[in-house]
Design a protein around this motif. Structure first.
Motif, PDB file in Angstrom:
ATOM      1  N   VAL A 191       0.954  -1.193  -0.142  1.00 47.07           N
ATOM      2  CA  VAL A 191      -0.032   0.086  -0.074  1.00 47.07           C
ATOM      3  C   VAL A 191       0.763   1.170   0.047  1.00 47.07           C
ATOM      4  O   VAL A 191       2.050   1.268   0.354  1.00 47.07           O
ATOM      5  CB  VAL A 191      -0.934   0.131   1.470  1.00 47.07           C
ATOM      6  N   ASP A 192       0.332   2.327  -0.323  1.00 44.94           N
ATOM      7  CA  ASP A 192       0.975   3.550  -0.396  1.00 44.94           C
ATOM      8  C   ASP A 192       1.318   4.556   0.653  1.00 44.94           C
ATOM      9  O   ASP A 192       1.133   5.575   0.811  1.00 44.94           O
ATOM     10  CB  ASP A 192       0.372   4.444  -1.704  1.00 44.94           C
ATOM     11  N   GLY A 193       1.413   3.708   1.670  1.00 48.25           N
ATOM     12  CA  GLY A 193       1.929   4.477   3.087  1.00 48.25           C
ATOM     13  C   GLY A 193       1.059   3.951   4.231  1.00 48.25           C
ATOM     14  O   GLY A 193       0.487   2.706   4.119  1.00 48.25           O
ATOM     15  N   VAL A 194       1.074   4.533   5.379  1.00 50.12           N
ATOM     16  CA  VAL A 194       0.596   4.057   6.541  1.00 50.12           C
ATOM     17  C   VAL A 194      -0.744   4.583   6.791  1.00 50.12           C
ATOM     18  O   VAL A 194      -0.968   5.855   6.601  1.00 50.12           O
ATOM     19  CB  VAL A 194       1.451   4.623   7.656  1.00 50.12           C
ATOM     20  N   SER A 200      -4.683   4.700   9.071  1.00 49.30           N
ATOM     21  CA  SER A 200      -5.292   4.659  10.267  1.00 49.30           C
ATOM     22  C   SER A 200      -5.797   3.473  10.498  1.00 49.30           C
ATOM     23  O   SER A 200      -6.160   2.890  11.922  1.00 49.30           O
ATOM     24  CB  SER A 200      -6.264   5.853  10.560  1.00 49.30           C
ATOM     25  N   ALA A 201      -6.250   2.647   9.514  1.00 52.47           N
ATOM     26  CA  ALA A 201      -6.766   1.467   9.653  1.00 52.47           C
ATOM     27  C   ALA A 201      -6.422   0.725   8.421  1.00 52.47           C
ATOM     28  O   ALA A 201      -6.048   1.321   7.286  1.00 52.47           O
ATOM     29  CB  ALA A 201      -8.635   1.628   9.936  1.00 52.47           C
ATOM     30  N   PRO A 202      -6.604  -0.620   8.119  1.00 48.58           N
ATOM     31  CA  PRO A 202      -6.274  -1.512   6.874  1.00 48.58           C
ATOM     32  C   PRO A 202      -7.163  -0.997   5.958  1.00 48.58           C
ATOM     33  O   PRO A 202      -8.439  -1.079   5.890  1.00 48.58           O
ATOM     34  CB  PRO A 202      -6.396  -2.955   7.265  1.00 48.58           C
ATOM     35  N   PRO A 203      -6.634  -0.280   4.874  1.00 51.59           N
ATOM     36  CA  PRO A 203      -7.447   0.496   3.728  1.00 51.59           C
ATOM     37  C   PRO A 203      -8.401  -0.880   2.965  1.00 51.59           C
ATOM     38  O   PRO A 203      -9.457  -0.437   2.492  1.00 51.59           O
ATOM     39  CB  PRO A 203      -6.467   0.968   2.855  1.00 51.59           C
ATOM     40  N   ARG A 233      -4.881   8.003   5.098  1.00 51.02           N
ATOM     41  CA  ARG A 233      -3.204   7.854   4.931  1.00 51.02           C
ATOM     42  C   ARG A 233      -2.727   9.052   5.372  1.00 51.02           C
ATOM     43  O   ARG A 233      -2.992  10.235   5.188  1.00 51.02           O
ATOM     44  CB  ARG A 233      -3.097   7.776   3.376  1.00 51.02           C
ATOM     45  N   TYR A 234      -1.501   8.787   6.388  1.00 55.10           N
ATOM     46  CA  TYR A 234      -0.804   9.628   6.902  1.00 55.10           C
ATOM     47  C   TYR A 234       0.352  10.097   5.884  1.00 55.10           C
ATOM     48  O   TYR A 234       0.881   9.007   5.326  1.00 55.10           O
ATOM     49  CB  TYR A 234      -0.163   9.357   8.166  1.00 55.10           C
ATOM     50  N   GLU A 235       0.565  11.317   5.728  1.00 56.39           N
ATOM     51  CA  GLU A 235       1.908  11.832   5.002  1.00 56.39           C
ATOM     52  C   GLU A 235       3.169  11.592   5.940  1.00 56.39           C
ATOM     53  O   GLU A 235       4.385  11.517   5.498  1.00 56.39           O
ATOM     54  CB  GLU A 235       1.722  13.413   4.402  1.00 56.39           C
ATOM     55  N   ARG A 236       2.865  11.924   7.223  1.00 56.57           N
ATOM     56  CA  ARG A 236       4.006  12.091   8.244  1.00 56.57           C
ATOM     57  C   ARG A 236       3.785  11.624   9.354  1.00 56.57           C
ATOM     58  O   ARG A 236       2.346  12.085   9.963  1.00 56.57           O
ATOM     59  CB  ARG A 236       4.626  13.593   8.029  1.00 56.57           C
ATOM     60  N   ARG A 249      -0.046  -0.344  12.000  1.00 52.51           N
ATOM     61  CA  ARG A 249       0.509  -1.492  11.377  1.00 52.51           C
ATOM     62  C   ARG A 249       1.645  -0.914  10.425  1.00 52.51           C
ATOM     63  O   ARG A 249       1.441  -0.699   9.195  1.00 52.51           O
ATOM     64  CB  ARG A 249      -0.378  -2.166  10.742  1.00 52.51           C
ATOM     65  N   VAL A 250       2.794  -0.738  11.098  1.00 54.56           N
ATOM     66  CA  VAL A 250       3.998  -0.181  10.246  1.00 54.56           C
ATOM     67  C   VAL A 250       5.015  -1.368  10.203  1.00 54.56           C
ATOM     68  O   VAL A 250       5.307  -1.986   9.371  1.00 54.56           O
ATOM     69  CB  VAL A 250       4.474   0.906  10.637  1.00 54.56           C
ATOM     70  N   MET A 251       5.720  -1.358  11.238  1.00 58.10           N
ATOM     71  CA  MET A 251       6.497  -2.331  11.637  1.00 58.10           C
ATOM     72  C   MET A 251       6.546  -2.541  13.284  1.00 58.10           C
ATOM     73  O   MET A 251       5.638  -1.996  13.981  1.00 58.10           O
ATOM     74  CB  MET A 251       8.022  -1.685  11.539  1.00 58.10           C
ATOM     75  N   ASP A 252       7.159  -3.546  13.637  1.00 53.74           N
ATOM     76  CA  ASP A 252       6.897  -4.038  15.038  1.00 53.74           C
ATOM     77  C   ASP A 252       7.534  -3.077  15.910  1.00 53.74           C
ATOM     78  O   ASP A 252       8.598  -2.317  15.478  1.00 53.74           O
ATOM     79  CB  ASP A 252       7.324  -5.321  15.411  1.00 53.74           C
TER      80      ASP A 252
END
Length: 253
Positions: free
Chosen positions: A174-177, A179-182, A190-193, A205-208
């Motif tokens: 997916v194209d970024g992080v 707030s919930a599974p898209p 989607r967050y830019e920063r 849900r990014v990395m552990d």
């Protein structure tokens, strides 16, 4: 990056980079195994990056072949430690496939594994890894950290710190992080920063968490981006505003 014309829109912003590729990067969605087409696509982008003077280390996962959790869940026959060891071996298989794909494009490559297997690849040695990078070779880092119960995301953060990378690129589907599974929630934002604290606090849900905290200690930027789009690895390294950047500084890294 003195050797790259300043007018080049893909002029690299970062000299030394760690790229984290999940095992799924090497396969076709919904299927197990290694896809030569997908592996070659990664190799072509990696070659173009190196030709622009970037020192590129790639940490690979192995979920396209085997996941330790699939054996340990609900069964006591295969122990958790054994299952994770099997998963680490699968990362070496992906690394070898990517090495041959890169070398078929005349891109000099070395595979280093945290799990020692001297007849197949080099052991991971920090100084040797950095020397390969300085010589313009792609270094593929396999075997995770060499320890069970540690994800390849944490391995990527650890290697990035060890070899003094300027950014950790987390390649995703997916194209970024969000707030919930898209794929589940169409209203996900989607967050830019993001800051490291936001990621941890909101359990995004990014990395552990251990990987995030390891990067946070030295304020190592993490860029989460969609790698399937052709050229996105180059855009990420050039500092284009794609995906989601995670760090604690002002402005852009």
């Amino acid at each position: 990056m003195e050797d790259v014309p300043s007018s080049d829109p893909l002029r690299p912003k970062f000299k030394r980079v760690v790229l984290k590729l999940s095992g799924e990067s090497f396969g076709v969605s919904g299927k197990t195994g290694i896809s030569l087409d997908e592996t070659l696509s990664i190799a072509r982008q990696a070659k173009r990056v190196v030709e622009r003077g970037v020192e590129l280390a790639i940490v690979v996962g192995g979920g396209n072949l085997i996941r330790g959790a699939q054996f340990s869940a609900g069964s006591s026959i295969i122990k958790d430690t054994t299952a994770d060891n099997m998963g680490m071996l699968s990362t070496v298989m992906n690394a070898l496939a990517l090495q041959d794909a890169l070398e078929s494009l005349n891109c000099e490559t070395r595979v280093q594994s945290a799990v020692h297997m001297h007849t197949v690849c080099e052991p991971y040695v920090r100084r040797r890894c950095m020397r390969h990078l300085e010589k313009g070779r792609v270094v593929i880092l396999a075997g995770g950290t060499g320890n069970p119960f540690v994800t390849t995301d944490t391995a990527a953060a650890l290697r990035a710190r060890e070899i003094e990378a300027q950014i950790l690129l987390k390649a995703t589907k997916v194209d970024g992080v969000y707030s919930a599974p898209p794929e589940i929630n169409p209203h996900a934002v989607r967050y830019e920063r993001l800051t490291y604290d936001q990621v941890i606090k909101d359990t995004l849900r990014v990395m552990d968490i251990s990987a995030i905290e390891m990067c946070q200690k030295i304020n190592l930027p993490i860029l989460v981006f969609e790698f399937k789009r052709e050229g996105n690895i180059e855009r990420a390294i050039a500092g284009h505003p794609i995906g989601t950047i995670i760090w604690a500084g002002e402005g852009s890294p």
